[in-house]
Design an enzyme around this catalytic site. Structure first.
Site, PDB file in Angstrom:
ATOM      1  N   ARG A  50      20.088   1.849  28.805  1.00 27.59           N
ATOM      2  CA  ARG A  50      20.894   1.665  27.602  1.00 27.59           C
ATOM      3  C   ARG A  50      19.974   1.508  26.397  1.00 27.59           C
ATOM      4  O   ARG A  50      19.472   0.418  26.136  1.00 27.59           O
ATOM      5  CB  ARG A  50      21.797   0.434  27.749  1.00 27.59           C
ATOM      6  CG  ARG A  50      22.813   0.555  28.863  1.00 27.59           C
ATOM      7  CD  ARG A  50      23.601  -0.749  29.011  1.00 27.59           C
ATOM      8  NE  ARG A  50      24.617  -0.637  30.049  1.00 27.59           N
ATOM      9  CZ  ARG A  50      25.418  -1.650  30.406  1.00 27.59           C
ATOM     10  NH1 ARG A  50      25.280  -2.837  29.815  1.00 27.59           N
ATOM     11  NH2 ARG A  50      26.324  -1.481  31.349  1.00 27.59           N
ATOM     12  N   ASP A  52      18.772   1.125  22.543  1.00 30.03           N
ATOM     13  CA  ASP A  52      19.298   0.356  21.419  1.00 30.03           C
ATOM     14  C   ASP A  52      19.633   1.245  20.232  1.00 30.03           C
ATOM     15  O   ASP A  52      19.299   2.435  20.201  1.00 30.03           O
ATOM     16  CB  ASP A  52      18.280  -0.699  20.981  1.00 30.03           C
ATOM     17  CG  ASP A  52      18.101  -1.817  21.990  1.00 30.03           C
ATOM     18  OD1 ASP A  52      19.024  -2.041  22.788  1.00 30.03           O
ATOM     19  OD2 ASP A  52      17.034  -2.462  21.976  1.00 30.03           O
ATOM     20  N   ARG A 203       8.954  -1.954  22.406  1.00 30.40           N
ATOM     21  CA  ARG A 203       8.779  -2.181  20.971  1.00 30.40           C
ATOM     22  C   ARG A 203       7.944  -3.431  20.695  1.00 30.40           C
ATOM     23  O   ARG A 203       7.178  -3.474  19.728  1.00 30.40           O
ATOM     24  CB  ARG A 203      10.138  -2.267  20.289  1.00 30.40           C
ATOM     25  CG  ARG A 203      10.873  -0.921  20.220  1.00 30.40           C
ATOM     26  CD  ARG A 203      12.321  -1.099  19.823  1.00 30.40           C
ATOM     27  NE  ARG A 203      12.433  -1.815  18.560  1.00 30.40           N
ATOM     28  CZ  ARG A 203      13.556  -2.412  18.142  1.00 30.40           C
ATOM     29  NH1 ARG A 203      14.653  -2.379  18.916  1.00 30.40           N
ATOM     30  NH2 ARG A 203      13.589  -3.032  16.976  1.00 30.40           N
TER      31      ARG A 203
END
Length: 256
Positions: A50, A52, A203
């Protein structure tokens, strides 16, 4: 009901993420709407990961169960027609066994993060990479720092506070830094590979490595931050627009 696997490419900029959300555009919602145009009452689809809001994909994998038996190429062509004008494309399609699952059958995920160093604003790559207004980053220092993250570790430091994973322990099989000279600047691509990732792990790692490249952190600081197992020890989180889900691995490639 025959099950189909889809390799999906998308620009994440206009979406609130992969997962279907109320009153917000999502990649899952766009794909399910295209499937509904072909067959009514298609069950909810599943994906390998999933992503973002703002995150892109060149190799996302999803699955759907349909009532009709489709020739995979015709199914992908029909879906691409109904996906227009959304920036989503089915680049491969295959019939898979009923017990195959896009998420649970996967044995690895691959991500690439793009960072571009240059003083001038990005034009063609705007929204597709992290723009860092510096002349350059220290590639050697970032590679030395990345080496501390390889292998099996407690990645609490590089995990979002709201991450729902049961354990922060993950094994990173690859963390490499690629330097690509460009006119008027330099592009850095961070390639990461693992069986699975924590929420915001990639990230968080890239944002921390950028601090190393800029000289604000040393490579040894990254090892210290990892050992702290404390979110407060993490560097800044890189923005979503540079991140791409580039591939998902399975014991048998359904698209081979």
């Amino acid at each position: 009901m025959p099950r189909y696997a889809f390799q999906v490419e998308y620009d994440g900029a206009p979406f609130a993420g992969w997962q279907r959300q109320k009153d917000q555009p999502s990649v899952q919602g766009a794909l399910e709407a295209a499937l509904a145009a072909l067959e009514p009452d298609v069950p909810s689809i599943a994906a390998a990961g999933r992503t973002d809001a703002g995150v892109h994909a060149t190799g996302q994998v999803a699955q759907a169960d349909l009532r009709k038996t489709w020739e995979p190429f015709r199914l992908s062509e029909a879906l691409n027609w109904h996906l227009k004008p959304a920036p989503v494309a089915i680049v491969a399609c295959a019939r898979v066994p009923e017990d195959w699952h896009a998420r649970f059958s996967a044995i690895e995920r691959r991500y690439t993060y793009r960072l571009i160093c240059r003083r001038a604003p990005l034009v063609h790559d705007a929204g597709q990479a992290w723009h860092v207004r510096r002349a350059a980053l220290d590639t050697g220092a970032m590679r030395a720092a990345a080496a501390h993250l390889l292998g099996r570790h407690d990645f609490t430091t590089f995990r979002a506070a709201l991450c729902q994973a049961k354990s922060p322990v993950k094994t990173l099989d690859e963390v490499t830094v690629e330097e690509i000279p460009r006119a008027h600047g330099t592009e850095f691509r961070f390639h990461l590979r693992a069986r699975s990732f924590l929420h915001n792990q990639v990230r968080s790692i890239v944002g921390t490595l950028e601090r190393v490249g800029a000289g604000a952190w040393s490579p040894e600081d990254v090892r210290t931050a990892l050992a702290a197992a404390d979110r407060a020890a993490c560097g800044p989180v890189a923005p979503p627009e540079g991140l791409y889900l580039t591939g998902v691995g399975y014991p048998d490639d359904p698209f081979a």
